[in-house]
Design an enzyme around this catalytic site. Structure first.
Site, PDB file in Angstrom:
ATOM      1  N   HIS A  47      -2.165  -5.503   1.602  1.00  0.00           N
ATOM      2  CA  HIS A  47      -3.473  -6.144   1.441  1.00  0.00           C
ATOM      3  C   HIS A  47      -3.240  -7.545   0.908  1.00  0.00           C
ATOM      4  O   HIS A  47      -2.340  -7.764   0.107  1.00  0.00           O
ATOM      5  CB  HIS A  47      -4.336  -5.373   0.435  1.00  0.00           C
ATOM      6  CG  HIS A  47      -5.527  -6.156  -0.040  1.00  0.00           C
ATOM      7  ND1 HIS A  47      -6.708  -6.213   0.657  1.00  0.00           N
ATOM      8  CD2 HIS A  47      -5.697  -6.971  -1.130  1.00  0.00           C
ATOM      9  CE1 HIS A  47      -7.551  -7.009   0.017  1.00  0.00           C
ATOM     10  NE2 HIS A  47      -6.969  -7.477  -1.069  1.00  0.00           N
ATOM     11  N   TYR A  94     -12.275  -2.069  -3.999  1.00  0.00           N
ATOM     12  CA  TYR A  94     -12.814  -2.279  -2.656  1.00  0.00           C
ATOM     13  C   TYR A  94     -14.346  -2.197  -2.619  1.00  0.00           C
ATOM     14  O   TYR A  94     -14.916  -1.890  -1.558  1.00  0.00           O
ATOM     15  CB  TYR A  94     -12.218  -1.264  -1.688  1.00  0.00           C
ATOM     16  CG  TYR A  94     -10.826  -1.623  -1.198  1.00  0.00           C
ATOM     17  CD1 TYR A  94     -10.620  -2.744  -0.393  1.00  0.00           C
ATOM     18  CD2 TYR A  94      -9.722  -0.849  -1.515  1.00  0.00           C
ATOM     19  CE1 TYR A  94      -9.351  -3.074   0.080  1.00  0.00           C
ATOM     20  CE2 TYR A  94      -8.447  -1.171  -1.056  1.00  0.00           C
ATOM     21  CZ  TYR A  94      -8.271  -2.289  -0.258  1.00  0.00           C
ATOM     22  OH  TYR A  94      -7.022  -2.620   0.218  1.00  0.00           O
ATOM     23  N   ASN A 150      -2.191   0.246   6.650  1.00  0.00           N
ATOM     24  CA  ASN A 150      -1.678  -1.006   7.218  1.00  0.00           C
ATOM     25  C   ASN A 150      -0.753  -1.770   6.270  1.00  0.00           C
ATOM     26  O   ASN A 150      -0.614  -2.983   6.369  1.00  0.00           O
ATOM     27  CB  ASN A 150      -2.839  -1.879   7.724  1.00  0.00           C
ATOM     28  CG  ASN A 150      -3.769  -2.327   6.620  1.00  0.00           C
ATOM     29  OD1 ASN A 150      -3.651  -1.871   5.490  1.00  0.00           O
ATOM     30  ND2 ASN A 150      -4.680  -3.234   6.936  1.00  0.00           N
ATOM     31  N   LYS A 209       0.822  -1.220   0.000  1.00  0.00           N
ATOM     32  CA  LYS A 209       0.000   0.000   0.000  1.00  0.00           C
ATOM     33  C   LYS A 209       0.862   1.279   0.000  1.00  0.00           C
ATOM     34  O   LYS A 209       2.073   1.222   0.253  1.00  0.00           O
ATOM     35  CB  LYS A 209      -0.923  -0.033   1.212  1.00  0.00           C
ATOM     36  CG  LYS A 209      -1.937  -1.196   1.166  1.00  0.00           C
ATOM     37  CD  LYS A 209      -2.954  -1.081   2.298  1.00  0.00           C
ATOM     38  CE  LYS A 209      -3.994  -2.183   2.199  1.00  0.00           C
ATOM     39  NZ  LYS A 209      -5.055  -2.015   3.213  1.00  0.00           N
ATOM     40  N   GLU A 255      -9.588 -10.569  -7.678  1.00  0.00           N
ATOM     41  CA  GLU A 255      -8.638  -9.469  -7.454  1.00  0.00           C
ATOM     42  C   GLU A 255      -7.441  -9.540  -8.408  1.00  0.00           C
ATOM     43  O   GLU A 255      -6.947  -8.511  -8.872  1.00  0.00           O
ATOM     44  CB  GLU A 255      -8.166  -9.486  -5.996  1.00  0.00           C
ATOM     45  CG  GLU A 255      -9.287  -9.135  -5.029  1.00  0.00           C
ATOM     46  CD  GLU A 255      -8.851  -9.113  -3.578  1.00  0.00           C
ATOM     47  OE1 GLU A 255      -9.686  -8.808  -2.722  1.00  0.00           O
ATOM     48  OE2 GLU A 255      -7.661  -9.392  -3.286  1.00  0.00           O
TER      49      GLU A 255
HETATM   50  P1  CMP Z   1      -7.465  -4.547   3.635  1.00  0.00           P
HETATM   51  O1  CMP Z   1      -6.998  -5.924   3.969  1.00  0.00           O
HETATM   52  O2  CMP Z   1      -6.836  -3.883   2.460  1.00  0.00           O
HETATM   53  O3  CMP Z   1      -9.047  -4.573   3.428  1.00  0.00           O
HETATM   54  C1  CMP Z   1      -9.857  -3.431   3.638  1.00  0.00           C
HETATM   55  C2  CMP Z   1      -9.121  -2.319   4.306  1.00  0.00           C
HETATM   56  O4  CMP Z   1      -9.917  -1.335   4.915  1.00  0.00           O
HETATM   57  C3  CMP Z   1      -8.291  -2.887   5.431  1.00  0.00           C
HETATM   58  O5  CMP Z   1      -7.211  -3.631   4.908  1.00  0.00           O
HETATM   59  C4  CMP Z   1      -7.919  -1.625   6.199  1.00  0.00           C
HETATM   60  O6  CMP Z   1      -6.781  -0.995   5.653  1.00  0.00           O
HETATM   61  C5  CMP Z   1      -9.117  -0.702   5.923  1.00  0.00           C
HETATM   62  N1  CMP Z   1      -9.925  -0.436   7.113  1.00  0.00           N
HETATM   63  C6  CMP Z   1     -10.097   0.766   7.664  1.00  0.00           C
HETATM   64  N2  CMP Z   1     -10.909   0.686   8.721  1.00  0.00           N
HETATM   65  C7  CMP Z   1     -11.284  -0.601   8.844  1.00  0.00           C
HETATM   66  C8  CMP Z   1     -12.129  -1.304   9.756  1.00  0.00           C
HETATM   67  N3  CMP Z   1     -12.762  -0.683  10.766  1.00  0.00           N
HETATM   68  N4  CMP Z   1     -12.261  -2.637   9.584  1.00  0.00           N
HETATM   69  C9  CMP Z   1     -11.636  -3.273   8.555  1.00  0.00           C
HETATM   70  N5  CMP Z   1     -10.820  -2.643   7.667  1.00  0.00           N
HETATM   71  C10 CMP Z   1     -10.641  -1.320   7.805  1.00  0.00           C
END
Ligand code: CMP
Length: 147
Positions: A124, A58, A121, A18, A135
């Site tokens: 993904h 997403y 974070n 990311k 995906e």
């Molecule tokens: P990812 O695995 O990319 O899938 C969805 C993303 O939404 C997740 O990682 C986080 O980066 C983001 N995100 C932000 N807030 C939340 C939340 N409350 N719960 C889950 N994902 C979140």
């Protein structure tokens, strides 16, 4: 879609490094950890998603309260999309990434070591084999899966 399964020798999953991680020059460190964990990077490209592309990727989260922040962020800088292959790639990569929220991630996981926040974070990974194929086809054509 099933061509992906035939072309790859094992199970495949979609990974995205990311913007928070590409910004901090962590692509090489993350790739080293991926390879050390036994996952093979069989396709990889760096690209900058538009907001509509991030919203499409997403789309399953479109009703969630974090959707706007997530898609703004994912279109704020370059990402590295990659296809990872291993015997149990989806689960192996989820284990390597750690919990979505870095505060809950175990020691030694990518998110524990690199993530800045729940949104930023660092990585993904697909959550199922079915979603992995959807995906992967978002980013890659069959000819780009080179093994
Ligand atoms: P990812 O695995 O990319 O899938 C969805 C993303 O939404 C997740 O990682 C986080 O980066 C983001 N995100 C932000 N807030 C939340 C939340 N409350 N719960 C889950 N994902 C979140």
């Amino acid at each position: 879609m099933s061509e992906y399964v035939h072309r790859a020798k094992k199970i495949v999953t979609l990974s995205m490094i990311k913007p928070d991680a590409t910004q901090r020059n962590l692509t090489g460190d993350i790739n080293a950890r991926i390879e050390k964990a036994g996952l093979r990077i069989i396709a990889q490209k760096r690209l900058w998603l538009t907001k509509p592309q991030a919203e499409e990727f997403y789309a399953v989260h479109s009703e969630r309260p974090f959707f706007e922040e997530l898609t703004q962020y994912m279109s704020s800088g370059p990402v590295v999309a990659q296809v990872l292959e291993a015997e149990d790639a989806v689960n192996a990569y989820r284990k390597l990434m750690g919990a979505t929220n870095p505060k809950e991630a175990e020691e030694g996981t990518l998110r524990k070591d690199f993530a800045l926040s729940l949104t930023q974070n660092s990585v993904h990974g697909s959550d199922s084999r079915e979603n992995a194929l959807v995906e992967i086809s978002f980013f890659f054509s069959r000819m780009e899966l080179v093994g």
